[in-house]
Design an enzyme around this catalytic site. Structure first.
Site, PDB file in Angstrom:
ATOM      1  N   HIS A  55      -5.827 -30.090  17.966  1.00 45.28           N
ATOM      2  CA  HIS A  55      -6.151 -28.676  17.926  1.00 45.28           C
ATOM      3  C   HIS A  55      -4.981 -27.891  18.503  1.00 45.28           C
ATOM      4  CE1 HIS A  55     -10.826 -29.260  17.674  1.00 45.28           C
ATOM      5  NE2 HIS A  55     -10.157 -29.855  16.703  1.00 45.28           N
ATOM      6  N   GLU A  57      -4.590 -25.893  21.001  1.00 47.24           N
ATOM      7  CA  GLU A  57      -4.367 -25.952  22.446  1.00 47.24           C
ATOM      8  C   GLU A  57      -3.662 -27.244  22.850  1.00 47.24           C
ATOM      9  OE1 GLU A  57      -8.632 -24.258  21.931  1.00 47.24           O
ATOM     10  OE2 GLU A  57      -7.146 -25.334  20.734  1.00 47.24           O
ATOM     11  N   CYS A  98     -11.099 -29.463  23.901  1.00 46.99           N
ATOM     12  CA  CYS A  98      -9.894 -28.741  24.319  1.00 46.99           C
ATOM     13  C   CYS A  98     -10.058 -28.157  25.714  1.00 46.99           C
ATOM     14  CB  CYS A  98      -9.582 -27.633  23.322  1.00 46.99           C
ATOM     15  SG  CYS A  98      -9.016 -28.244  21.720  1.00 46.99           S
ATOM     16  N   TRP A 189      -3.326  -8.030 -19.620  1.00 44.03           N
ATOM     17  CA  TRP A 189      -3.066  -7.628 -18.242  1.00 44.03           C
ATOM     18  C   TRP A 189      -3.484  -6.183 -18.007  1.00 44.03           C
ATOM     19  CZ3 TRP A 189      -2.698 -11.894 -15.931  1.00 44.03           C
ATOM     20  CH2 TRP A 189      -1.942 -12.943 -16.421  1.00 44.03           C
ATOM     21  N   THR A 215     -14.620 -16.032 -19.635  1.00 46.27           N
ATOM     22  CA  THR A 215     -13.242 -15.710 -19.257  1.00 46.27           C
ATOM     23  C   THR A 215     -12.284 -16.757 -19.810  1.00 46.27           C
ATOM     24  OG1 THR A 215     -13.974 -14.573 -17.248  1.00 46.27           O
ATOM     25  CG2 THR A 215     -11.679 -15.312 -17.312  1.00 46.27           C
ATOM     26  N   GLU A 312     -12.939 -14.991 -10.277  1.00 50.34           N
ATOM     27  CA  GLU A 312     -12.155 -14.271 -11.285  1.00 50.34           C
ATOM     28  C   GLU A 312     -12.971 -14.338 -12.571  1.00 50.34           C
ATOM     29  OE1 GLU A 312      -7.938 -14.663 -11.040  1.00 50.34           O
ATOM     30  OE2 GLU A 312      -8.063 -15.864  -9.220  1.00 50.34           O
TER      31      GLU A 312
END
Length: 385
Positions: A55, A57, A98, A189, A215, A312
């Site tokens: 991690h 730390e 940690c 586009w 799409t 998308e």
């Protein structure tokens, strides 16, 4: 600088380090850490990468000890300060706590940007540090830290990925010209090239990109991450295809390498076999009103450790995701042009208005980028709220 200014300064550096982990930490959070010695000088920096285990730390403390040893001042850490972008963990998982590493280092103070989004462990790390006599501070640069780990916050609480709805549209809310105007399976586009380049970092930050078969049939996209930035695992390309209309010669099928999955409700064994032979994973789900059940798709992706997805999609799926309350963040790219009412709308038939709160605004040549949270993934909520 006063103590607050110092905290903001060093936490800003820790956030820069945390961003180095984007793309290589999932399904863990991206975390950065800066360690100062007893004189207030930087002695160690680190960030988390999933495959390297440590991690942030622990990584920073290792660097600090190495520097202290090389200078012959092994006690430089004692009385020092650690700045970490996420509350230090106080449990054993793939690595040890940690908190214990910070306590063993003899630090005087630990500053964390935000608590842990997991309700079961939130606050435990800071409590452990205080019990060991370490001074703590929480909430420095909190908003910035939370933005970096929105996906982790959503997943750790709900076991579903953060959903970012990305839409490129005109001023009048259109995403494509009227049917028949542009050539099928070729992109049309809406936005400028600068806007399109800005999409790549969004894909890089996501674990999966989701689209619909409509799409694919209209634009034949690759849907790949072309940012050139490091990532731990390939972007998972997801297609929602109720009737298995996915063309076998689609770009995604031709480039599939264990990174394309089609969710369907069709039981067409022949078509399923043809796609699987080409390296496409096909998941058959029970139909919901004759369609692929969107909630179940998110459950499946969450079970695979997918922290965030960018969508998308076209009119129907954009509308269904919003209407179903499944969108966490909206990312709009708006082009200053008008296509008219005969063009394809971004959304259609919304029963209730969707109101965006605080909106981040970016400029891409003449295009505007608008981003806003619809649902705060850090807010402690009941499951499936």
């Amino acid at each position: 600088m006063d103590i607050h200014e110092q905290d903001v300064y060093w936490m800003t550096r820790a956030l820069e380090l945390a961003r180095r982990g984007i793309g290589v930490t999932s399904p863990n959070p991206a975390v950065g850490c800066v360690v100062l010695d007893c004189a207030g000088q930087v002695i160690g920096e680190g960030w988390h990468e999933y495959d390297l285990l440590d991690h942030a730390e622990v990584a920073a403390l290792k660097v600090a000890r190495m520097h202290a040893a090389s200078a012959g001042t092994a006690d430089r850490l004692r009385g020092g300060t650690a700045y970490v972008t996420l509350e230090p963990c106080n449990h054993t998982g793939r690595t040890g706590p940690c908190t214990e590493a910070l306590i063993a280092a003899g630090l005087k103070r630990v500053v964390a940007a935000t608590g842990d989004p997991n309700p079961g462990v939130d606050g435990h790390g800071m409590d452990r540090l205080r019990a060991a006599g370490i001074e703590t501070a929480l909430g420095v640069c909190e908003a910035e830290a939370r933005r970096i780990n929105e996906g982790f916050a959503k997943w750790i609480q709900h076991r579903r990925p953060l959903v970012v709805l990305k839409v490129a549209m005109t001023l009048d809310g259109r995403i494509a010209p009227p049917p028949g105007v542009h050539t099928k399976r070729e992109p049309f586009w809406i936005t400028c090239e600068t806007s399109r380049r800005a999409v790549q970092p969004l894909r890089w930050q996501a674990d999966a990109a989701v689209t619909g078969v409509d799409t694919v049939l209209a634009d034949d996209p690759l849907l790949t991450d072309r940012s050139g930035l490091r990532r731990r695992r390939p972007l998972l390309r997801v297609v929602l295809d109720s009737a298995l209309r996915m063309p076998l010669d689609a770009k995604m099928v031709k480039t599939a390498d264990k990174d394309v999955v089609v969710f369907t409700v069709s039981k067409d064994d022949k078509r399923i076999g043809e796609l699987r032979e080409r390296g496409v994973r096909v998941e058959v789900l029970p139909a919901e009103a004759g369609r692929v059940p969107l909630g179940m798709v998110l459950d499946r992706l969450g079970a695979e450790g997918i922290l965030s997805v960018i969508t998308e999609t076209g009119t129907r799926l954009n509308t269904a995701l919003l209407a179903g309350g499944l969108v966490d963040r909206v990312q709009l790219f708006v082009s200053p042009q008008i296509l008219g009412s005969d063009a394809v709308p971004a959304f259609k038939g919304m029963a209730n208005p969707i109101r965006m709160g605080a909106v981040e605004v970016e400029r891409y040549e003449n295009d505007l980028g608008l981003s806003s949270l619809l649902r705060d993934p850090w807010k402690k909520q009941g499951l499936r709220d």
